[in-house]
Design a protein around this motif. Structure first.
Motif, PDB file in Angstrom:
ATOM      1  N   LYS A  29     -12.389   0.938   0.525  1.00 46.23           N
ATOM      2  CA  LYS A  29     -13.371   1.899   0.033  1.00 46.23           C
ATOM      3  C   LYS A  29     -12.923   2.575  -1.266  1.00 46.23           C
ATOM      4  O   LYS A  29     -13.710   2.733  -2.201  1.00 46.23           O
ATOM      5  CB  LYS A  29     -13.647   2.950   1.106  1.00 46.23           C
ATOM      6  N   HIS A  30     -11.650   2.942  -1.349  1.00 47.08           N
ATOM      7  CA  HIS A  30     -11.150   3.692  -2.497  1.00 47.08           C
ATOM      8  C   HIS A  30     -10.341   2.829  -3.465  1.00 47.08           C
ATOM      9  O   HIS A  30      -9.994   3.302  -4.548  1.00 47.08           O
ATOM     10  CB  HIS A  30     -10.268   4.862  -2.026  1.00 47.08           C
ATOM     11  N   GLY A  31     -10.026   1.597  -3.096  1.00 45.01           N
ATOM     12  CA  GLY A  31      -9.253   0.737  -3.977  1.00 45.01           C
ATOM     13  C   GLY A  31      -7.757   0.856  -3.721  1.00 45.01           C
ATOM     14  O   GLY A  31      -7.278   1.842  -3.148  1.00 45.01           O
ATOM     15  N   TYR A  32      -7.004  -0.164  -4.167  1.00 47.99           N
ATOM     16  CA  TYR A  32      -5.566  -0.189  -3.915  1.00 47.99           C
ATOM     17  C   TYR A  32      -4.787   0.718  -4.867  1.00 47.99           C
ATOM     18  O   TYR A  32      -3.605   0.978  -4.644  1.00 47.99           O
ATOM     19  CB  TYR A  32      -5.028  -1.622  -4.028  1.00 47.99           C
ATOM     20  N   LEU A  33      -5.419   1.185  -5.923  1.00 47.45           N
ATOM     21  CA  LEU A  33      -4.737   2.079  -6.853  1.00 47.45           C
ATOM     22  C   LEU A  33      -4.808   3.533  -6.413  1.00 47.45           C
ATOM     23  O   LEU A  33      -4.218   4.400  -7.058  1.00 47.45           O
ATOM     24  CB  LEU A  33      -5.323   1.936  -8.262  1.00 47.45           C
ATOM     25  N   SER A  34      -5.531   3.809  -5.332  1.00 45.17           N
ATOM     26  CA  SER A  34      -5.636   5.174  -4.822  1.00 45.17           C
ATOM     27  C   SER A  34      -4.465   5.461  -3.887  1.00 45.17           C
ATOM     28  O   SER A  34      -3.690   4.580  -3.530  1.00 45.17           O
ATOM     29  CB  SER A  34      -6.961   5.352  -4.079  1.00 45.17           C
ATOM     30  N   LEU A  35      -4.351   6.715  -3.493  1.00 41.68           N
ATOM     31  CA  LEU A  35      -3.329   7.145  -2.546  1.00 41.68           C
ATOM     32  C   LEU A  35      -4.007   7.798  -1.352  1.00 41.68           C
ATOM     33  O   LEU A  35      -4.950   8.560  -1.503  1.00 41.68           O
ATOM     34  CB  LEU A  35      -2.364   8.140  -3.198  1.00 41.68           C
ATOM     35  N   GLY A  36      -3.500   7.498  -0.175  1.00 38.36           N
ATOM     36  CA  GLY A  36      -4.083   8.055   1.036  1.00 38.36           C
ATOM     37  C   GLY A  36      -4.290   6.975   2.082  1.00 38.36           C
ATOM     38  O   GLY A  36      -4.039   5.782   1.855  1.00 38.36           O
ATOM     39  N   PHE A  93       1.721   0.614   4.676  1.00 41.63           N
ATOM     40  CA  PHE A  93       1.525   1.849   5.441  1.00 41.63           C
ATOM     41  C   PHE A  93       0.124   2.424   5.253  1.00 41.63           C
ATOM     42  O   PHE A  93      -0.108   3.581   5.621  1.00 41.63           O
ATOM     43  CB  PHE A  93       2.560   2.902   5.009  1.00 41.63           C
ATOM     44  N   ARG A  94      -0.803   1.654   4.705  1.00 44.39           N
ATOM     45  CA  ARG A  94      -2.132   2.181   4.419  1.00 44.39           C
ATOM     46  C   ARG A  94      -3.189   1.434   5.237  1.00 44.39           C
ATOM     47  O   ARG A  94      -3.042   0.241   5.543  1.00 44.39           O
ATOM     48  CB  ARG A  94      -2.443   2.067   2.928  1.00 44.39           C
ATOM     49  N   ASP A  95      -4.243   2.134   5.558  1.00 40.58           N
ATOM     50  CA  ASP A  95      -5.325   1.571   6.360  1.00 40.58           C
ATOM     51  C   ASP A  95      -6.218   0.683   5.492  1.00 40.58           C
ATOM     52  O   ASP A  95      -6.500   1.001   4.325  1.00 40.58           O
ATOM     53  CB  ASP A  95      -6.147   2.698   6.985  1.00 40.58           C
ATOM     54  N   TYR A  96      -6.661  -0.434   6.065  1.00 38.33           N
ATOM     55  CA  TYR A  96      -7.473  -1.376   5.297  1.00 38.33           C
ATOM     56  C   TYR A  96      -8.834  -0.780   4.934  1.00 38.33           C
ATOM     57  O   TYR A  96      -9.331  -0.998   3.825  1.00 38.33           O
ATOM     58  CB  TYR A  96      -7.664  -2.668   6.100  1.00 38.33           C
ATOM     59  N   ASP A  97      -9.450  -0.044   5.841  1.00 40.33           N
ATOM     60  CA  ASP A  97     -10.758   0.555   5.554  1.00 40.33           C
ATOM     61  C   ASP A  97     -10.677   1.534   4.388  1.00 40.33           C
ATOM     62  O   ASP A  97     -11.580   1.602   3.555  1.00 40.33           O
ATOM     63  CB  ASP A  97     -11.302   1.261   6.802  1.00 40.33           C
ATOM     64  N   TYR A  98      -9.567   2.276   4.318  1.00 43.89           N
ATOM     65  CA  TYR A  98      -9.416   3.244   3.229  1.00 43.89           C
ATOM     66  C   TYR A  98      -9.240   2.532   1.894  1.00 43.89           C
ATOM     67  O   TYR A  98      -9.863   2.905   0.893  1.00 43.89           O
ATOM     68  CB  TYR A  98      -8.228   4.156   3.510  1.00 43.89           C
ATOM     69  N   THR A  99      -8.387   1.510   1.849  1.00 44.58           N
ATOM     70  CA  THR A  99      -8.151   0.810   0.584  1.00 44.58           C
ATOM     71  C   THR A  99      -9.366   0.007   0.143  1.00 44.58           C
ATOM     72  O   THR A  99      -9.623  -0.134  -1.060  1.00 44.58           O
ATOM     73  CB  THR A  99      -6.941  -0.126   0.715  1.00 44.58           C
TER      74      THR A  99
END
Length: 310
Positions: A67-74, A59-65
């Motif tokens: 940039k912020h890593g897979y351990l982040s939320l959002g 459910f997460r966007d690839y560009d966000y992960t």
């Protein structure tokens, strides 16, 4: 001084004390139960963590992960499921899996029921040999039979309305037959053990009433075998639906590949969107989860058969 006439109250483990009003348990038993509960909780978390982690990232966007890593939320979005459905062509590949899975499961359960009935109800010289012959198919690794099966299917000619190639290669029926061959032995072994536990008095009464062998099988044995058949149906749907090895070997046309091969369509040439792959994996797993929840009661009942007597 006189001795007291009242005997001391001794707490017996596992016996309710009328003076205390509650059942006493040894301290070691309570400590052991807590250790088991903690151990099972840790195992459950370790088991479910990869699934939950993949579900979250689907459910997460690839560009966000990225940039912020897979351990982040959002970066939550539903676009991954829409893109995965379109790129993997799930609407077509799921139909292919249905064309393969449904006939294969029905044939496997019917043929294994027939063999198990013969092995369980009739005594003859090669009784155990026949059961061992059907079970032996599960003892060989599929990789060892790759070349012989491929050559055999290539040599067997069939009408073109069955296969475009004129052989069992690149046809749904070829994949159905190989799955039935490998799964019939296990189902026969399970069903034969259950049928042997059925009371013989039932069949003796049926014979007295004039019931033949076919009537005993269809109207007596199969209705009594509903719990193990439901449990085996759940397992067989999962195994055949998720089968990928023989589909890669025996199918040569992309329009006939099952849904498990659709994951390859989600991999890019230079990089792989792991969030998109996770969404595709969740979509692929949904049919098997649906079958399990629909047959959950029968599945559990089939697994616990013979656990208690009476």
């Amino acid at each position: 001084m006189t001795a007291s006439s009242e005997a001391p109250q001794v707490a017996v483990p596992g016996i309710k004390n009328p003076l205390i009003g509650k059942r006493t348990q040894p301290a070691g038993t309570k400590k052991g139960n807590r250790v088991i509960q903690v151990f099972l909780a840790v195992v459950a978390l370790v088991w479910i963590f990869p699934v939950g982690y993949a579900l979250l990232n689907s459910f997460r966007d690839y560009d966000y992960t990225s940039k912020h890593g897979y351990l982040s939320l959002g970066g939550f979005t539903l676009a991954n499921y829409k893109d995965a459905w379109e790129q993997a062509n799930f609407s077509h590949t799921m139909l292919n899996s249905a064309y393969i899975t449904i006939p294969a499961v029905l044939l496997t359960l019917f043929l294994s029921s027939c063999v198990a009935f013969v092995v369980a109800r009739f005594g003859f010289k090669f009784n155990l040999t026949l059961l061992g012959l059907f079970t032996a198919a599960n003892l060989l690794p599929p990789q060892a039979l790759l070349i012989p099966v491929y050559r055999m299917f290539r040599a067997i000619e069939v009408p073109f309305w069955i296969s475009d190639s004129g052989t069992l290669l690149n046809s749904y029926w070829g994949l159905i037959l190989v799955n039935v061959a490998f799964q019939t032995g296990f189902c026969t072994f399970v069903l034969s053990n259950y049928m042997k536990a059925l009371p013989r008095e039932i069949y003796e009464s049926a014979v007295v009433d004039g019931a033949g062998v076919l009537r005993q099988f269809f109207q007596l044995t199969l209705p009594l075998c509903r719990p193990p058949l439901a449990a085996l149906a759940t397992l067989e749907v999962t195994w055949i639906y998720n089968e990928f090895f023989w589909a890669t070997v025996l199918l040569q046309s992309g329009d006939k590949f099952p849904v498990t091969s659709s994951i390859n369509n989600l991999r890019g040439q230079f990089f792989t969107d792991n969030n998109l792959v996770a969404a595709g994996s969740v979509v692929i797993a949904l049919p098997t989860l649906l079958v399990f929840f629909l047959l959950q009661k029968q599945f559990v009942a089939g697994l616990t058969l013979g656990a208690t007597k009476g």
